[in-house]
Each structure stands twice: as C-alpha cells, then as structure tokens.
Design a protein around this motif. Structure first.
Motif, PDB file in Angstrom:
ATOM      1  N   SER A   1       0.564  -1.073   0.209  1.00 52.99           N
ATOM      2  CA  SER A   1      -0.196  -0.207  -0.081  1.00 52.99           C
ATOM      3  C   SER A   1       1.069   1.511  -0.448  1.00 52.99           C
ATOM      4  CB  SER A   1      -0.623  -0.076   1.487  1.00 52.99           C
ATOM      5  OG  SER A   1      -1.847   0.911   0.908  1.00 52.99           O
ATOM      6  N   ALA A   2       1.881   1.046   0.513  1.00 53.52           N
ATOM      7  CA  ALA A   2       2.890   2.474   0.860  1.00 53.52           C
ATOM      8  C   ALA A   2       3.653   2.283  -0.425  1.00 53.52           C
ATOM      9  CB  ALA A   2       3.799   2.347   1.823  1.00 53.52           C
ATOM     10  N   ARG A   3       3.577   1.800  -1.261  1.00 47.87           N
ATOM     11  CA  ARG A   3       4.535   1.426  -2.384  1.00 47.87           C
ATOM     12  C   ARG A   3       3.647   2.138  -3.161  1.00 47.87           C
ATOM     13  NH1 ARG A   3       7.527  -4.355  -3.303  1.00 47.87           N
ATOM     14  NH2 ARG A   3       8.898  -4.392  -2.375  1.00 47.87           N
ATOM     15  N   LEU A   4       1.956   2.080  -3.555  1.00 50.57           N
ATOM     16  CA  LEU A   4       1.148   2.436  -4.560  1.00 50.57           C
ATOM     17  C   LEU A   4       0.674   3.588  -4.077  1.00 50.57           C
ATOM     18  CD1 LEU A   4      -0.633  -0.597  -4.891  1.00 50.57           C
ATOM     19  CD2 LEU A   4       0.785   0.535  -6.969  1.00 50.57           C
ATOM     20  N   ALA A   5       1.000   4.363  -2.462  1.00 51.71           N
ATOM     21  CA  ALA A   5       0.769   5.499  -2.469  1.00 51.71           C
ATOM     22  C   ALA A   5       1.489   6.880  -2.681  1.00 51.71           C
ATOM     23  CB  ALA A   5       0.224   5.879  -1.074  1.00 51.71           C
ATOM     24  N   ARG A   6       3.097   6.352  -3.034  1.00 53.53           N
ATOM     25  CA  ARG A   6       3.737   7.155  -3.473  1.00 53.53           C
ATOM     26  C   ARG A   6       3.183   8.255  -5.321  1.00 53.53           C
ATOM     27  NH1 ARG A   6       8.410   2.773  -2.754  1.00 53.53           N
ATOM     28  NH2 ARG A   6       8.011   2.725  -4.841  1.00 53.53           N
ATOM     29  N   PRO A   7       3.283   9.123  -4.892  1.00 57.25           N
ATOM     30  CA  PRO A   7       3.087  10.321  -6.363  1.00 57.25           C
ATOM     31  C   PRO A   7       3.965   9.684  -7.645  1.00 57.25           C
ATOM     32  CG  PRO A   7       3.425  11.891  -4.522  1.00 57.25           C
ATOM     33  CD  PRO A   7       4.019  10.534  -3.543  1.00 57.25           C
ATOM     34  N   SER A   8       2.975   9.950  -8.703  1.00 55.16           N
ATOM     35  CA  SER A   8       3.564   9.112  -9.650  1.00 55.16           C
ATOM     36  C   SER A   8       2.752   9.641 -11.065  1.00 55.16           C
ATOM     37  CB  SER A   8       3.505   7.565  -9.865  1.00 55.16           C
ATOM     38  OG  SER A   8       4.025   7.422 -10.988  1.00 55.16           O
ATOM     39  N   LYS A   9       3.340   9.945 -11.392  1.00 58.62           N
ATOM     40  CA  LYS A   9       2.918   9.621 -12.502  1.00 58.62           C
ATOM     41  C   LYS A   9       2.403   9.779 -13.788  1.00 58.62           C
ATOM     42  CE  LYS A   9       3.996  14.998 -13.155  1.00 58.62           C
ATOM     43  NZ  LYS A   9       4.373  16.532 -13.840  1.00 58.62           N
ATOM     44  N   ALA A  10       2.924   7.919 -13.879  1.00 62.86           N
ATOM     45  CA  ALA A  10       3.247   6.607 -14.426  1.00 62.86           C
ATOM     46  C   ALA A  10       2.240   6.363 -14.628  1.00 62.86           C
ATOM     47  CB  ALA A  10       3.719   6.445 -13.573  1.00 62.86           C
ATOM     48  N   SER A  11       1.045   5.542 -15.984  1.00 67.92           N
ATOM     49  CA  SER A  11       0.369   5.030 -16.258  1.00 67.92           C
ATOM     50  C   SER A  11       0.096   4.388 -15.213  1.00 67.92           C
ATOM     51  CB  SER A  11       0.679   4.235 -18.023  1.00 67.92           C
ATOM     52  OG  SER A  11       1.534   3.060 -17.953  1.00 67.92           O
ATOM     53  N   ALA A  12      -1.446   3.181 -15.172  1.00 67.32           N
ATOM     54  CA  ALA A  12      -1.554   2.385 -14.242  1.00 67.32           C
ATOM     55  C   ALA A  12      -0.341   1.191 -14.196  1.00 67.32           C
ATOM     56  CB  ALA A  12      -2.954   1.864 -14.500  1.00 67.32           C
ATOM     57  N   SER A  13      -0.726   0.755 -15.590  1.00 69.62           N
ATOM     58  CA  SER A  13       0.512  -0.390 -15.492  1.00 69.62           C
ATOM     59  C   SER A  13       1.239  -0.504 -15.252  1.00 69.62           C
ATOM     60  CB  SER A  13      -0.086  -0.711 -17.797  1.00 69.62           C
ATOM     61  OG  SER A  13      -1.195  -1.297 -17.836  1.00 69.62           O
ATOM     62  N   ASN A  14       2.118   1.089 -15.316  1.00 73.63           N
ATOM     63  CA  ASN A  14       3.319   0.768 -15.575  1.00 73.63           C
ATOM     64  C   ASN A  14       3.799   0.739 -14.032  1.00 73.63           C
ATOM     65  OD1 ASN A  14       4.756   0.798 -17.917  1.00 73.63           O
ATOM     66  ND2 ASN A  14       4.686   3.176 -17.880  1.00 73.63           N
ATOM     67  N   ARG A  15       2.843   2.042 -12.932  1.00 79.89           N
ATOM     68  CA  ARG A  15       2.409   1.376 -11.482  1.00 79.89           C
ATOM     69  C   ARG A  15       2.542   0.404 -10.846  1.00 79.89           C
ATOM     70  NH1 ARG A  15       0.692   5.373  -8.006  1.00 79.89           N
ATOM     71  NH2 ARG A  15       2.498   4.990  -6.768  1.00 79.89           N
ATOM     72  N   LEU A  16       1.450  -0.614 -11.602  1.00 81.54           N
ATOM     73  CA  LEU A  16       1.415  -2.379 -11.161  1.00 81.54           C
ATOM     74  C   LEU A  16       3.137  -2.668 -11.820  1.00 81.54           C
ATOM     75  CD1 LEU A  16      -2.115  -2.779 -12.155  1.00 81.54           C
ATOM     76  CD2 LEU A  16      -1.712  -2.660  -9.953  1.00 81.54           C
ATOM     77  N   ARG A  17       3.311  -2.501 -12.147  1.00 80.20           N
ATOM     78  CA  ARG A  17       5.005  -3.742 -13.247  1.00 80.20           C
ATOM     79  C   ARG A  17       5.946  -2.855 -11.720  1.00 80.20           C
ATOM     80  NH1 ARG A  17       8.691  -2.336 -16.697  1.00 80.20           N
ATOM     81  NH2 ARG A  17       7.744  -0.391 -17.436  1.00 80.20           N
ATOM     82  N   LYS A  18       5.754  -1.462 -11.656  1.00 75.08           N
ATOM     83  CA  LYS A  18       7.596  -1.030 -10.820  1.00 75.08           C
ATOM     84  C   LYS A  18       7.046  -1.313 -10.009  1.00 75.08           C
ATOM     85  CE  LYS A  18       8.986   1.635 -15.428  1.00 75.08           C
ATOM     86  NZ  LYS A  18       9.111   2.965 -15.664  1.00 75.08           N
ATOM     87  N   ASP A  19       5.909  -0.389  -9.137  1.00 69.22           N
ATOM     88  CA  ASP A  19       5.401   0.014  -8.249  1.00 69.22           C
ATOM     89  C   ASP A  19       4.923  -1.400  -6.809  1.00 69.22           C
ATOM     90  OD1 ASP A  19       6.732   2.648  -8.319  1.00 69.22           O
ATOM     91  OD2 ASP A  19       4.081   3.171  -8.289  1.00 69.22           O
TER      92      ASP A  19
ATOM     93  N   SER B   1      -8.269   2.084  -6.488  1.00 68.42           N
ATOM     94  CA  SER B   1      -6.548   2.830  -5.407  1.00 68.42           C
ATOM     95  C   SER B   1      -6.354   2.810  -4.373  1.00 68.42           C
ATOM     96  CB  SER B   1      -6.660   4.160  -6.631  1.00 68.42           C
ATOM     97  OG  SER B   1      -7.056   4.990  -5.746  1.00 68.42           O
ATOM     98  N   GLY B   2      -4.668   2.902  -3.852  1.00 73.65           N
ATOM     99  CA  GLY B   2      -4.232   3.472  -2.703  1.00 73.65           C
ATOM    100  C   GLY B   2      -4.237   1.534  -2.820  1.00 73.65           C
TER     101      GLY B   2
END
Length: 394
Positions: free
Chosen positions: A268-286, A306-307
C-alpha cells in the motif's frame, strides 16, 4: 497339479502390479486390455517426466489423500515412496529426487521402465491379451469382444483395474460402472480431479495464452497452494490449480495473492507514492507485478481501485471462473467403487473372488507422485489379497 487361474482386467499400473503379485504366488495369470497396447495413460504421464512418487515423511504423504488416507494407509505403508523407488531400481531404472521431493527416472520418461516391467512379467509366464474389451458378465462368465470374436472366461479369481473416467481415448472411460451397479456394488458418481478451470476470457487475454503465472498463492476455502499455473485458451491449467480441484469442484471461490512475499501495508505504501506513470507501469514498477499478473488482475477486476484498496485487491484477488474443465479432460477422477463396497483385501462384498484396484476406487489425490503410488499400492494389495483368497478357496 493344475494351477489356479486369475484374470486381471486392465493393463495399467494397478493391473500390472496385481498380475505380478498373483504370478509370484504361483497362479496362472491372464491380463485383458481393451487397447492395442498396455499402460497408455502411464506412458502419457511420462511424456513430461514420469513422476513416480514423492519422497516425504509418511504423515505428509498420507495427508495428500484427504478423507481416504486412513483407508489407504495400510496399503501405502506396505508399498509407499521408498518401496516404489526400490521397485523401480530393481527394474534397472536410475532415479533422482527433485527439490520438491518428487521422484523421477533419470530417463525422464515412462517407456524404459515399462519395457523392463513387461519383460519381468513375461518371465513369470503372464499372458497379456490386447484388444480384449470387457463387456460384462453372462452368468458366472466374464465376456469380451476380441479380434477373434466374443470370448467367455471363468477364472478362479478376478482383479478389476479399469481406471476411472477421464482420458477415455487412453482407456479410462468408466464404461464398467453400469455392470458393477447391476451386481449391487456401491458406486460414488465420477467427478473431475486434478482438472483445469474454464475461463471466459476477454479478447485481450489471447496474447498471454501459454504464459506461466509464477510466484502466486492460491486459496480455495481452507486449501492453499503456491506454485505455477498457465494461462491457456481453455482457462487455467497446472499443478497449482489442480491441487485445488476438490474445493473448486464444491463451488468454493478462488482467491489469488499476487504478491505473497510482500505485506499489504508495504504494498500500500508503494502504491501511495506520487507518480505520473500509467496504471500498468505503476503495477509493474511499484507493485512488482509481471505482465501476465497485471493481465489477470485486469481481467478479474476491470475497474481497478486505488491506494490501499488496490493493495488489498492484489493480496486477495477473486478470480471468477466457469467451473472445472469436463470430466474426460481431468488428469484423474474422484468417485468410483465406494469404500463400503470393499473388504480389507479390496474384494467386492457382493462378488466373492472379484477384487478391484487403482483409480476404479473412490479416492483422489493431487499430482506429484501420489496418484501413481496409490495405483501401485492398491494393485499390489489386491493382487496379494486375491492370491491369499485363492489359496483358501481352491
């Protein structure tokens, strides 16, 4: 003196094991097999590496058989993982044990072991008749369709080892059930075991067909497994799915933890970080999800939260499905001859002198060496019990 005679119907692992035990006791044995060659399902199992048994402590091994464990325990104790390995080595097969305890021939296929086994049985003067399809009884005689026309046999004892009701093209078609039912044998309806799941995929999943999904924990009711499964055109396949077949067959929901080694609050903390990446990239990276895991997530839940709610979903993703694949596609089957229909020696209570073994019996177990070991063990037990019965009655 004329030897007593025994007929074994079905030349799979259970039937061949029973035949060997009978012949060792000085009994004249004939094996009748409907197909043009023997042990076809055994050979198919060996195409991807013949998993003979599982090297683990007896308590864990027995637990794999669920409610049938107490019934099968004496047979498995008499011919369990160690005995199976000794038997295969005596037939000239070098074995190795994998990291999970699964035991394989070094040849990684069934054919060398089967050839050695058949040579050993031939040396005991066991007669194997192929293309002999059992068609039931006429009075006390067992009847067969054969290349030479109808045949009738009246052996002193019979061992039935005709398999369950899956992979009918290899010989296990369950056609025997009505004949036993007519003889008053208690039967449990067949059901798929070790079966894949049917999925009504959306078009975007096509590019993932054939892709393995790794590092996921699957749960169905109180059963949990961690292993690999594959996205296929037909649905979800593989050991991690097969291990949950019983619970899924009973209608229990399937839930996946896509990141079992990452705590929810950390995710949850990883996904709460501010980011301009797409949803797919967030799922992949974060979140650290693989492309196929992301596809499975979106397939199961197109409108992603989200979150913390997204973290919760990743940790407990409900996977909708359309039930197990059809019975004939299952690796094995539950159901068959009920325990109540059998004596301690696997003799049918309503048919004295007739014994049964292998997948005909109502037990189930996951893949991983358990299926073959129980077929060997019950075949051996039935063969020995039939020999003992003949010794008392002929």
């Amino acid at each position: 003196m004329t030897k007593p005679t025994a007929l074994v119907i079905g030349a799979g692992p259970a039937g061949l094991m029973a035949a060997g035990e009978l012949a060792s006791a000085g009994i004249a044995v004939t094996v009748a097999e409907a197909k043009p060659s023997v042990a076809r399902k055994f050979l198919m199992a060996g195409k991807s590496g013949l998993n003979l048994t599982k090297a683990e402590d007896p308590a864990s091994f027995h637990a794999a058989y669920g409610e049938a464990a107490d019934w099968l325990a004496p047979m498995l104790d008499a011919f369990g993982p160690d005995a199976v390995q000794d038997w295969a080595r005596a037939l000239g097969q070098d074995l190795f044990t994998g990291s999970t305890g699964r035991v394989f021939p070094k040849a990684m296929k069934a054919s060398p072991l089967l050839r050695a086994w058949l040579a050993d049985l031939a040396a005991q003067d066991i007669t194997i008749r192929t293309r002999w399809r059992w068609t039931g009884w006429e009075g006390d005689a067992l009847t067969f369709d054969t290349p030479d026309g109808p045949q009738r046999l009246t052996p002193d004892a019979t061992v039935l080892a005709l398999g369950g009701a899956s992979w009918s093209r290899l010989g296990s078609d369950g056609a025997w059930a009505p004949w036993l039912d007519a003889k008053g044998v208690d039967l449990v309806p067949f059901a798929p075991a070790n079966a894949g799941l049917r999925m009504d995929w959306s078009p975007h999943m096509a590019r993932h067909f054939g892709t393995p999904v790794k590092g996921v924990r699957l749960t169905a009711g109180g059963t949990e497994t961690r292993g690999e499964f594959v996205i296929s055109e037909r649905g979800l396949e593989g050991g991690a799915i097969y291990a949950l077949s019983r619970a899924l067959r009973d209608g229990v929901p399937l839930v996946a933890d896509l990141k079992p080694d990452v705590a929810r609050d950390r995710l949850s903390a990883r996904l709460a970080r501010p980011s301009k990446a797409s949803a797919s990239n967030r799922l992949r990276k974060d979140a650290g999800l693989s492309p196929v895991q992301i596809a499975l997530l979106r397939e199961a839940l197109p409108d992603l939260p989200s979150g913390d709610d997204l973290a919760k979903t990743i940790k407990a993703l409900p996977i909708p499905h359309a039930g197990l694949r059809p019975l004939d596609e299952a690796i094995s089957t539950a159901g068959g001859i009920a325990r109540s229909a059998l004596g301690d020696g696997l003799m049918l209570r309503t048919l004295p002198g007739t014994f049964a073994a292998g997948e005909m019996l109502d037990w189930e177990a996951p893949t991983g060496g358990y299926l073959l070991t129980a077929c060997f063990a019950t075949g051996r037990h039935a063969g020995r019990a039939a020999a003992d019965w003949l010794g008392r009655n002929t």
